[in-house]
Enzyme design. Structure first.
Site, mmCIF file in Angstrom:
data_model
loop_
_atom_site.group_PDB
_atom_site.id
_atom_site.type_symbol
_atom_site.label_atom_id
_atom_site.label_comp_id
_atom_site.label_asym_id
_atom_site.label_seq_id
_atom_site.Cartn_x
_atom_site.Cartn_y
_atom_site.Cartn_z
ATOM 1 N N LYS A 36 58.996 69.397 -7.157
ATOM 2 C CA LYS A 36 60.131 68.606 -6.649
ATOM 3 C C LYS A 36 60.076 67.172 -7.157
ATOM 4 C CE LYS A 36 61.904 71.593 -3.587
ATOM 5 N NZ LYS A 36 62.388 72.142 -2.375
ATOM 6 N N LYS A 38 64.396 81.207 -10.877
ATOM 7 C CA LYS A 38 64.574 81.472 -9.447
ATOM 8 C C LYS A 38 65.852 80.799 -8.956
ATOM 9 C CE LYS A 38 63.472 79.425 -5.419
ATOM 10 N NZ LYS A 38 62.871 78.655 -4.363
ATOM 11 N N LYS A 53 68.687 75.815 -4.828
ATOM 12 C CA LYS A 53 69.681 74.737 -4.723
ATOM 13 C C LYS A 53 69.372 73.648 -5.738
ATOM 14 C CE LYS A 53 69.464 75.670 -0.043
ATOM 15 N NZ LYS A 53 68.437 75.384 0.942
HETATM 16 N N1 AQP Z 1 65.688 82.745 -5.239
HETATM 17 C C1 AQP Z 1 65.113 83.160 -4.116
HETATM 18 N N2 AQP Z 1 64.592 84.420 -4.045
HETATM 19 C C2 AQP Z 1 64.013 84.854 -2.901
HETATM 20 N N3 AQP Z 1 63.910 84.112 -1.776
HETATM 21 C C3 AQP Z 1 64.408 82.861 -1.800
HETATM 22 N N4 AQP Z 1 64.455 81.884 -0.863
HETATM 23 C C4 AQP Z 1 65.057 80.794 -1.415
HETATM 24 N N5 AQP Z 1 65.402 81.043 -2.682
HETATM 25 C C5 AQP Z 1 65.025 82.320 -2.968
HETATM 26 C C6 AQP Z 1 63.948 82.033 0.498
HETATM 27 O O1 AQP Z 1 64.944 81.581 1.399
HETATM 28 C C7 AQP Z 1 64.303 81.033 2.547
HETATM 29 C C8 AQP Z 1 64.902 79.711 2.898
HETATM 30 O O2 AQP Z 1 64.763 78.806 1.824
HETATM 31 P P1 AQP Z 1 65.041 77.260 2.028
HETATM 32 O O3 AQP Z 1 66.454 76.923 1.744
HETATM 33 O O4 AQP Z 1 64.554 76.814 3.330
HETATM 34 O O5 AQP Z 1 64.179 76.579 0.944
HETATM 35 P P2 AQP Z 1 63.933 76.930 -0.517
HETATM 36 O O6 AQP Z 1 63.095 78.101 -0.715
HETATM 37 O O7 AQP Z 1 63.344 75.677 -1.028
HETATM 38 O O8 AQP Z 1 65.398 77.231 -1.093
HETATM 39 P P3 AQP Z 1 65.961 76.628 -2.389
HETATM 40 O O9 AQP Z 1 67.344 77.022 -2.650
HETATM 41 O O10 AQP Z 1 64.986 76.876 -3.485
HETATM 42 O O11 AQP Z 1 66.036 75.096 -2.016
HETATM 43 P P4 AQP Z 1 65.455 73.850 -2.750
HETATM 44 O O12 AQP Z 1 66.080 73.829 -4.082
HETATM 45 O O13 AQP Z 1 65.881 72.717 -1.863
HETATM 46 O O14 AQP Z 1 63.979 74.031 -2.823
HETATM 47 C C9 AQP Z 1 62.807 80.933 2.219
HETATM 48 O O15 AQP Z 1 62.144 81.997 2.863
HETATM 49 C C10 AQP Z 1 62.761 81.107 0.742
HETATM 50 O O16 AQP Z 1 61.551 81.717 0.322
#
Ligand code: AQP
Length: 323
Positions: free
Chosen positions: A110, A192, A195
């Site tokens: 990040k 992956k 966001k």
């Molecule tokens: N691409 C993915 N494949 C499988 N699982 C995913 N998760 C997120 N992206 C994928 C799972 O969704 C849950 C909630 O995620 P989150 O929004 O709290 O945080 P994150 O994993 O950080 O999601 P993002 O979109 O990747 O956000 P950013 O970019 O802010 O880091 C979790 O259980 C996650 O594993």
């Protein structure tokens, strides 16, 4: 068996969140004692606009309800409605070696992506440990990106138990629940879906916007008539997760034989996505029309979650000599 998981209100939910996590939340709420929360304290590391954060919290709560979480069967709450979380986080941070946090991949990634190297981002896994340990969770449904954080949660719990709970462990050790087939859902660029990569397909975009987005899926230049390896293609990987079995078999055969173009697969994926979430879209509109019902769900969830959290926090405070 107690289930617990959270999701950040840092933007609109995408189909990676759905397949990697939310679908499991819904499946597990029937069989088990389940707690699911909107992780607004975590979102503070990336969302710096108060009105926007409020909006995202409300949106995610509504999205979870629309996607099938039932407040009669699961406790649905907002993380910051349970202030016990922050107190437990401090007790845990006091026994967490710096080195454990320094090795976290997610922090490094990040910061590389441009988020400021702030303490909240660095200490994120400790707050996450508090989220989980505060509810005596046994099982945490997540995507694979969260595996390392879950390991830290277990390490921190063990360390606290070793320091303060020699006679009787203070915390229960949770296990991750990761489904291999959806552990890493690919985004529009094949990485992956995330966001922060800007490669997402949002669950509740308008159907026309979903169809248009899917068209942006990056593919190679193999011609229509050439055979293609479906197992090596993220577009097919996604199609397989949403399309009906017969369609998947047909498309897979045509990949191997040659004679199917990526454009057709994208169109069919768009239709499959729109159909998959059609009912949820209708339910979502119902919740949006009744904000008072959403507020009631939130208040009831906070009350139930706090009752559970208080008992665990008191146990931890007593173990380390507070109060
Ligand atoms: N691409 C993915 N494949 C499988 N699982 C995913 N998760 C997120 N992206 C994928 C799972 O969704 C849950 C909630 O995620 P989150 O929004 O709290 O945080 P994150 O994993 O950080 O999601 P993002 O979109 O990747 O956000 P950013 O970019 O802010 O880091 C979790 O259980 C996650 O594993």
């Amino acid at each position: 068996m107690r289930i617990l998981s959270g999701i950040q209100p840092s933007g609109a939910l995408h189909i990676g969140n759905y397949l990697g996590a939310i679908r499991q939340y819904v499946a597990l709420q029937d069989a088990d004692d389940a707690y699911y929360f909107v992780a607004d304290l975590h979102a503070l590391t990336s969302v710096r606009d108060a009105a926007l954060l409020r909006q995202y919290v409300s949106d995610v709560l509504i999205d979870l309800l629309a996607l099938g979480l039932d407040p009669e069967r699961a406790v649905l709450f907002v993380q910051s409605d349970v202030p016990e979380t922050v107190e437990l986080s401090w007790l845990l941070t006091s026994v967490t070696p710096m080195g454990w946090l320094e090795k976290c991949v997610s922090y490094k990634e990040k910061v590389q992506q441009g988020l400021p190297a702030e303490h909240g981002l660095f200490a994120y896994p400790v707050l996450q440990a508090a989220d989980i340990l505060l509810y005596d969770a046994d099982l945490v449904p997540v995507g694979r990106d969260q595996k390392q954080h879950l390991e830290i949660t277990r390490d921190v719990a063990e360390r606290f138990n070793n320091v303060y709970g020699k006679k009787k462990p203070v915390f229960r050790l949770p296990e991750p629940y990761i489904l291999d087939s959806v552990a890493v859902v690919p985004g529009l660029d094949g990485r992956k879906m995330s966001k922060s990569y800007g490669n997402t397909i949002e669950i509740f975009d308008e159907p026309a916007a979903i169809r248009k987005k899917v068209k942006k899926f990056v593919t190679d230049s193999t011609p229509v008539e050439a055979p293609k390896d479906p197992d090596a293609d993220p577009l097919f990987g996604l199609f397989k997760l949403f399309a009906a079995k017969a369609d998947v078999a047909e498309v897979e055969r045509r990949y191997r034989e040659g004679g199917i173009g990526y454009g057709e697969v994208k169109t069919r994926l768009g239709e499959a996505l729109v159909a998959t979430f059609a009912e949820a879209r209708e339910r979502r509109a119902e919740w949006v029309a009744h904000p008072e019902r959403v507020a009631a769900v939130r208040a009831a969830g906070a009350e139930k979650a706090r009752a559970t959290a208080r008992a665990v926090l008191d146990r931890a405070r007593a173990a380390c000599g507070l109060g």
